[in-house]
Design a protein around this motif. Structure first.
Motif, PDB file in Angstrom:
ATOM      1  N   HIS A  50       0.839  -1.110   0.044  1.00  0.00           N
ATOM      2  CA  HIS A  50      -0.016   0.009  -0.054  1.00  0.00           C
ATOM      3  C   HIS A  50       0.974   1.164   0.159  1.00  0.00           C
ATOM      4  O   HIS A  50       1.659   1.504   0.946  1.00  0.00           O
ATOM      5  CB  HIS A  50      -0.785  -0.090   1.208  1.00  0.00           C
ATOM      6  CG  HIS A  50      -1.869   1.136   1.365  1.00  0.00           C
ATOM      7  ND1 HIS A  50      -2.685   1.396   0.680  1.00  0.00           N
ATOM      8  CD2 HIS A  50      -1.744   2.287   2.070  1.00  0.00           C
ATOM      9  CE1 HIS A  50      -3.465   2.583   0.850  1.00  0.00           C
ATOM     10  NE2 HIS A  50      -2.804   2.922   1.811  1.00  0.00           N
ATOM     11  N   ASP A  51       0.465   2.261  -0.852  1.00  0.00           N
ATOM     12  CA  ASP A  51       1.457   3.608  -0.997  1.00  0.00           C
ATOM     13  C   ASP A  51       0.384   4.596  -1.033  1.00  0.00           C
ATOM     14  O   ASP A  51      -0.476   4.891  -1.822  1.00  0.00           O
ATOM     15  CB  ASP A  51       1.850   3.449  -2.407  1.00  0.00           C
ATOM     16  CG  ASP A  51       2.879   4.652  -2.477  1.00  0.00           C
ATOM     17  OD1 ASP A  51       2.867   5.477  -1.606  1.00  0.00           O
ATOM     18  OD2 ASP A  51       3.581   4.861  -3.512  1.00  0.00           O
ATOM     19  N   TRP A  58      -4.987   3.010  -4.672  1.00  0.00           N
ATOM     20  CA  TRP A  58      -5.249   2.403  -3.249  1.00  0.00           C
ATOM     21  C   TRP A  58      -6.361   2.958  -2.661  1.00  0.00           C
ATOM     22  O   TRP A  58      -6.984   2.729  -1.502  1.00  0.00           O
ATOM     23  CB  TRP A  58      -3.728   2.518  -2.290  1.00  0.00           C
ATOM     24  CG  TRP A  58      -2.862   1.641  -3.044  1.00  0.00           C
ATOM     25  CD1 TRP A  58      -1.833   2.206  -3.596  1.00  0.00           C
ATOM     26  CD2 TRP A  58      -2.784   0.526  -2.807  1.00  0.00           C
ATOM     27  NE1 TRP A  58      -1.054   1.153  -3.929  1.00  0.00           N
ATOM     28  CE2 TRP A  58      -1.570  -0.026  -3.656  1.00  0.00           C
ATOM     29  CE3 TRP A  58      -3.428  -0.830  -2.460  1.00  0.00           C
ATOM     30  CZ2 TRP A  58      -1.044  -1.210  -3.544  1.00  0.00           C
ATOM     31  CZ3 TRP A  58      -2.945  -2.045  -2.517  1.00  0.00           C
ATOM     32  CH2 TRP A  58      -1.964  -2.460  -3.372  1.00  0.00           C
ATOM     33  N   GLY A  59      -6.904   4.187  -2.966  1.00  0.00           N
ATOM     34  CA  GLY A  59      -7.784   4.834  -2.445  1.00  0.00           C
ATOM     35  C   GLY A  59      -7.436   5.859  -1.189  1.00  0.00           C
ATOM     36  O   GLY A  59      -6.188   5.604  -0.779  1.00  0.00           O
ATOM     37  N   GLU A  65      -2.728   5.745   9.314  1.00  0.00           N
ATOM     38  CA  GLU A  65      -1.970   4.794   8.600  1.00  0.00           C
ATOM     39  C   GLU A  65      -1.187   5.706   7.774  1.00  0.00           C
ATOM     40  O   GLU A  65       0.013   5.310   7.355  1.00  0.00           O
ATOM     41  CB  GLU A  65      -2.818   4.003   7.634  1.00  0.00           C
ATOM     42  CG  GLU A  65      -3.642   3.117   8.686  1.00  0.00           C
ATOM     43  CD  GLU A  65      -4.683   2.061   7.740  1.00  0.00           C
ATOM     44  OE1 GLU A  65      -4.544   2.464   6.592  1.00  0.00           O
ATOM     45  OE2 GLU A  65      -5.513   1.312   8.359  1.00  0.00           O
ATOM     46  N   ASP A  66      -1.207   6.906   7.373  1.00  0.00           N
ATOM     47  CA  ASP A  66      -0.809   7.771   6.425  1.00  0.00           C
ATOM     48  C   ASP A  66       0.570   8.427   7.100  1.00  0.00           C
ATOM     49  O   ASP A  66       0.297   9.280   7.722  1.00  0.00           O
ATOM     50  CB  ASP A  66      -1.488   8.818   5.836  1.00  0.00           C
ATOM     51  CG  ASP A  66      -0.958   9.530   4.577  1.00  0.00           C
ATOM     52  OD1 ASP A  66       0.267   9.175   4.316  1.00  0.00           O
ATOM     53  OD2 ASP A  66      -1.565  10.359   4.193  1.00  0.00           O
ATOM     54  N   PRO A  67       1.743   7.874   6.996  1.00  0.00           N
ATOM     55  CA  PRO A  67       2.946   8.650   7.448  1.00  0.00           C
ATOM     56  C   PRO A  67       3.059  10.024   6.975  1.00  0.00           C
ATOM     57  O   PRO A  67       4.022  10.826   7.428  1.00  0.00           O
ATOM     58  CB  PRO A  67       4.120   7.635   7.265  1.00  0.00           C
ATOM     59  CG  PRO A  67       3.731   6.938   5.837  1.00  0.00           C
ATOM     60  CD  PRO A  67       2.359   7.123   5.840  1.00  0.00           C
TER      61      PRO A  67
END
Length: 80
Positions: A50-51, A58-59, A65-67
């Motif tokens: 996941h990116d 990926w939506g 979760e997003d760094p």
């Protein structure tokens, strides 16, 4: 004296060639993979990892979760 110097230069040249030959032999021992195998691994990694920077694929990710999501403003300090 000149013959001795020529012999030393020849020995030095031989030693350099032997060292170079040894380095080439070591390079031959490095494990290698084919291009198709490497490209398959990269494609599998891209499909399964996941990116958060590619939301079109990926939506939108969860902010936790997003760094790369900016921190909330409550945690910042203002200096005046």
């Amino acid at each position: 004296m000149n013959a001795r110097r020529t012999q030393n230069l020849s020995e030095a040249k031989l030693n350099r060639l032997l060292e170079y030959n040894q380095r080439l032999r070591e390079l031959l021992d490095i494990p290698r993979t084919t291009v198709s195998e490497s490209s398959t691994r990269v494609m599998d990694f891209c499909k399964n990892t996941h990116d958060p920077l590619v939301p079109s694929v990926w939506g939108h990710s969860n902010k936790k979760e997003d760094p790369f999501h900016p921190a909330s403003r409550n945690k910042c300090c203002n200096i005046m």
